[in-house]
Scaffold this motif. Structure first.
Motif, PDB file in Angstrom:
ATOM      1  N   HIS A 131      23.775 -14.121  28.646  1.00 46.04           N
ATOM      2  CA  HIS A 131      23.500 -13.029  29.584  1.00 46.04           C
ATOM      3  C   HIS A 131      24.347 -13.183  30.857  1.00 46.04           C
ATOM      4  O   HIS A 131      24.972 -12.223  31.310  1.00 46.04           O
ATOM      5  N   VAL A 132      24.384 -14.386  31.385  1.00 46.53           N
ATOM      6  CA  VAL A 132      25.178 -14.638  32.596  1.00 46.53           C
ATOM      7  C   VAL A 132      26.654 -14.376  32.320  1.00 46.53           C
ATOM      8  O   VAL A 132      27.354 -13.776  33.143  1.00 46.53           O
ATOM      9  N   SER A 174      27.892 -12.275  30.235  1.00 41.67           N
ATOM     10  CA  SER A 174      28.067 -10.821  30.170  1.00 41.67           C
ATOM     11  C   SER A 174      28.075 -10.205  31.568  1.00 41.67           C
ATOM     12  O   SER A 174      28.918  -9.349  31.867  1.00 41.67           O
ATOM     13  N   VAL A 175      27.158 -10.632  32.423  1.00 42.55           N
ATOM     14  CA  VAL A 175      27.113 -10.127  33.804  1.00 42.55           C
ATOM     15  C   VAL A 175      28.421 -10.451  34.514  1.00 42.55           C
ATOM     16  O   VAL A 175      28.987  -9.611  35.215  1.00 42.55           O
ATOM     17  N   ARG A 176      28.905 -11.671  34.319  1.00 41.53           N
ATOM     18  CA  ARG A 176      30.192 -12.055  34.922  1.00 41.53           C
ATOM     19  C   ARG A 176      31.321 -11.166  34.395  1.00 41.53           C
ATOM     20  O   ARG A 176      32.124 -10.641  35.152  1.00 41.53           O
ATOM     21  N   ASN A 177      31.375 -11.013  33.082  1.00 42.42           N
ATOM     22  CA  ASN A 177      32.464 -10.279  32.440  1.00 42.42           C
ATOM     23  C   ASN A 177      32.494  -8.811  32.853  1.00 42.42           C
ATOM     24  O   ASN A 177      33.569  -8.253  33.063  1.00 42.42           O
ATOM     25  N   HIS A 178      31.331  -8.192  32.976  1.00 37.60           N
ATOM     26  CA  HIS A 178      31.284  -6.742  33.197  1.00 37.60           C
ATOM     27  C   HIS A 178      31.060  -6.333  34.647  1.00 37.60           C
ATOM     28  O   HIS A 178      31.090  -5.142  34.952  1.00 37.60           O
ATOM     29  N   LYS A 203      23.673 -21.582  42.316  1.00 35.24           N
ATOM     30  CA  LYS A 203      23.600 -21.893  40.881  1.00 35.24           C
ATOM     31  C   LYS A 203      22.148 -21.859  40.450  1.00 35.24           C
ATOM     32  O   LYS A 203      21.435 -22.836  40.544  1.00 35.24           O
ATOM     33  N   ARG A 204      21.732 -20.726  39.955  1.00 34.43           N
ATOM     34  CA  ARG A 204      20.337 -20.540  39.559  1.00 34.43           C
ATOM     35  C   ARG A 204      20.175 -20.775  38.074  1.00 34.43           C
ATOM     36  O   ARG A 204      20.946 -20.318  37.273  1.00 34.43           O
TER      37      ARG A 204
END
Length: 166
Positions: A116-117, A119-123, A159-160
């Motif tokens: 998920h992280v 994907s959030v980074r990528n998009h 960094k969570r």
């Protein structure tokens, strides 16, 4: 008489709407493809992982997701069938129920979080500069405060990771 949007305002509005639609849809697709989990599943599991005792009242959870309690109750029933959550009675209010994160739900969240992280980074995140991150944060917090809310679910550190189960 309507106070129509200027061309610049119209452009900003349409860019915002399209951005939210595309980013949300792509991240949801990635999550389902990579983990078999829906975005609502992930949102429920994340909210429970960050709550005291890994439990929240169903009505509070629904309000946070902008869902009706009935809709969330049906979704939670499906999550219960998969062993991700369970319900518990609320001793303070016999009409209420808690939604509780199970060990299987915790494991599913921990397994899904890295994808998920990514994907959030990528998009979204990696497309922006640090200055743009700060601007997006300011804009988001300003709009959220207009509705009388705060962005309480953001991390206090850079960094969570999901809260460790006790």
């Amino acid at each position: 008489m309507a106070n129509w949007l200027s061309d610049d305002e119209q452009r900003a509005w349409r860019a915002y709407r399209r951005m939210v639609l595309l980013v949300d849809a792509e991240i949801a697709r990635d999550l389902t493809r990579d983990t078999g989990m829906s975005m609502p599943d992930y949102q429920v599991l994340t909210a429970l992982s960050e709550a005291d005792g890994h439990r929240r009242r169903l009505t509070e959870l629904a309000a946070g997701m902008q869902w009706s309690a009935s809709r969330l109750s049906h979704h939670v029933s499906r999550m219960e069938q998969r062993g991700l959550v369970t319900r518990a009675e609320c001793s303070e209010d016999l009409r209420a129920a808690y939604v509780v994160l199970t060990d299987d739900g915790w494991s599913a969240l921990v397994a899904a979080a890295p994808d998920h992280v990514a994907s959030v980074r990528n998009h979204l995140i990696d497309l922006l500069t640090p200055e743009e991150h700060a601007m997006l944060t300011r804009i988001g917090e300003k709009v959220v405060s207009h509705f009388g809310e705060e962005c309480l679910d953001y991390p206090q550190s850079a960094k969570r990771k999901p809260v460790k189960r006790s």
